[in-house]
Design an enzyme around this catalytic site. Sequence first.
Site, PDB file in Angstrom:
ATOM      1  N   CYS A  39       4.064   1.924  12.415  1.00 32.08           N
ATOM      2  CA  CYS A  39       5.025   2.612  11.541  1.00 32.08           C
ATOM      3  C   CYS A  39       5.702   3.770  12.253  1.00 32.08           C
ATOM      4  CB  CYS A  39       4.315   3.140  10.296  1.00 32.08           C
ATOM      5  SG  CYS A  39       3.306   1.882   9.523  1.00 32.08           S
ATOM      6  N   SER A  75      -3.470  -3.482   0.286  1.00 30.45           N
ATOM      7  CA  SER A  75      -2.346  -4.269   0.777  1.00 30.45           C
ATOM      8  C   SER A  75      -2.838  -5.678   1.051  1.00 30.45           C
ATOM      9  CB  SER A  75      -1.846  -3.628   2.077  1.00 30.45           C
ATOM     10  OG  SER A  75      -0.912  -4.457   2.691  1.00 30.45           O
ATOM     11  N   ALA A  76      -1.996  -6.683   0.811  1.00 32.41           N
ATOM     12  CA  ALA A  76      -2.417  -8.069   1.058  1.00 32.41           C
ATOM     13  C   ALA A  76      -2.313  -8.443   2.534  1.00 32.41           C
ATOM     14  CB  ALA A  76      -1.570  -9.026   0.221  1.00 32.41           C
ATOM     15  N   HIS A  77      -1.269  -7.928   3.212  1.00 33.33           N
ATOM     16  CA  HIS A  77      -0.994  -8.455   4.564  1.00 33.33           C
ATOM     17  C   HIS A  77      -1.935  -7.927   5.641  1.00 33.33           C
ATOM     18  CE1 HIS A  77       1.300  -5.211   6.782  1.00 33.33           C
ATOM     19  NE2 HIS A  77       1.321  -4.717   5.561  1.00 33.33           N
ATOM     20  N   ALA A 110       0.818  -1.219   0.000  1.00 35.59           N
ATOM     21  CA  ALA A 110       0.000   0.000   0.000  1.00 35.59           C
ATOM     22  C   ALA A 110       0.851   1.269   0.000  1.00 35.59           C
ATOM     23  CB  ALA A 110      -0.942  -0.003   1.202  1.00 35.59           C
ATOM     24  N   THR A 111       2.048   1.213   0.599  1.00 39.81           N
ATOM     25  CA  THR A 111       2.912   2.406   0.598  1.00 39.81           C
ATOM     26  C   THR A 111       3.303   2.775  -0.830  1.00 39.81           C
ATOM     27  OG1 THR A 111       3.764   2.016   2.826  1.00 39.81           O
ATOM     28  CG2 THR A 111       5.146   3.333   1.364  1.00 39.81           C
ATOM     29  N   ASN A 139      -5.935   3.642  10.367  1.00 40.10           N
ATOM     30  CA  ASN A 139      -5.175   2.521  10.923  1.00 40.10           C
ATOM     31  C   ASN A 139      -5.077   2.561  12.446  1.00 40.10           C
ATOM     32  OD1 ASN A 139      -3.596   4.821   9.855  1.00 40.10           O
ATOM     33  ND2 ASN A 139      -1.908   3.882  10.980  1.00 40.10           N
ATOM     34  N   GLN A 149      -6.687  -0.581   5.252  1.00 39.76           N
ATOM     35  CA  GLN A 149      -7.363  -1.128   6.432  1.00 39.76           C
ATOM     36  C   GLN A 149      -8.812  -1.534   6.165  1.00 39.76           C
ATOM     37  OE1 GLN A 149      -6.055  -1.852   9.326  1.00 39.76           O
ATOM     38  NE2 GLN A 149      -4.098  -0.795   9.268  1.00 39.76           N
ATOM     39  N   THR A 161       9.563  -7.506 -12.425  1.00 33.86           N
ATOM     40  CA  THR A 161       9.026  -8.866 -12.582  1.00 33.86           C
ATOM     41  C   THR A 161       7.938  -9.130 -11.548  1.00 33.86           C
ATOM     42  OG1 THR A 161      11.129  -9.661 -13.433  1.00 33.86           O
ATOM     43  CG2 THR A 161       9.632 -11.324 -12.544  1.00 33.86           C
TER      44      THR A 161
END
Length: 404
Positions: free
Chosen positions: A328, A203-205, A75-76, A155, A183, A243
Amino acid sequence: MKLPIYFDYSATCPVDPRVAEKMVQCMTMDGNFGNPASRSHRYGWQAEESVDNAREQIADLLNADPREIVFTSGATESDNLAIKGAAHFYEKKGKHVITCKTEHKAVLDPCRQLEREGFEVTYLEPEANGIIDLDKLQAAMREDTVLVSIMHVNNEIGVIQDIGAIGELCRARKIIFHVDAAQSAGKIPLDVKEMKVDLISMSAHKAYGPKGIGALYVRRKPRIRLEAQMHGGGHERGFRSGTLATHQIVGMGEAFAIAKQDMQKDYDHALALRERLLKGVQDLEAVTVNGDLDQRVPHNLNVSFAFVEGESLLMSLKDLAVSSGSACTSASLEPSYVLRALGLNDELAHSSVRFSFGRFTTEEEIDYAIAQIRVAVNKLRDMSPLWDMYKEGIDLNTVEWAHH
């Protein structure tokens, strides 16, 4: 029950075992390990097929076209590509950007960079509950405003902004609207056919997928143009060279597919846990919930325990993995800038703790946490002369402290 208990799902989620299983199949010689950009043989074709499938799964969560999904490292990077990319592409139209003081650093820092390049940025003040006043946003819009960037879910305090209404204001003035949905993607519904949003960072995580992979939704109708920030082989239709990490992309796709399928179940589970936790600690006197409790995702509870130092409380709660401020920025002892923007004083901001829970949190863990919190808060308050003064009815704001 495993200790310490994980209550920091807003910082990152563990990968869902169903996701990990799919990812492992894309790594080794007997799996789907090829480079999706290798068009001359079957290994490449199979990898490309897996990437296309994941792109569809992510688009499906947003009700978008798969061609509108651009893969990034998280996401960043998505925030940087959206904000700098749009501002630079459309700078001939204007050099004014609007955002909010409670945004994530991944939005605020690119905006600061734009200021160094001659752009003007308006930072909106949220209301005391964390929600943006739409009249203030409308008043800040100008002829030369090219971009508005507002996060969907915060967040630190979990409040949900009215993205639909903000989108209407932006579209009426032909202003590009970017949303940081790190979020919210996978936690609450996001429909780009209904919402007039042009760019969405994901974001995936934060949704039980792997770290190091994210995506940016880039609207095709009306088409949004961006200036690339990463140059190379022209991957992702020129938006983002590099890639493609097949195993991570497959993980993100699977995580978002599961999130869509289990969204209501996950939501109800988190809400029950939050209500249980709040009920267990709210009678501890001088407890403040930070951020609106109704317009909020259920996975988050940010609480200030007055007269208790946040750092001391975290140390006392060594069996609970919680955070004070956001991950963060929590390496610093500065009070949370998000809570300061809500109007909290330094003391209350310092005494805040964020509990965030999710798919794998249990009621047993919540009950254990309640017991630990009650003991720790009472013990720390017993040691505090300020607590004694408060209990005696002294207004601490009127006390003149001697300076040494």
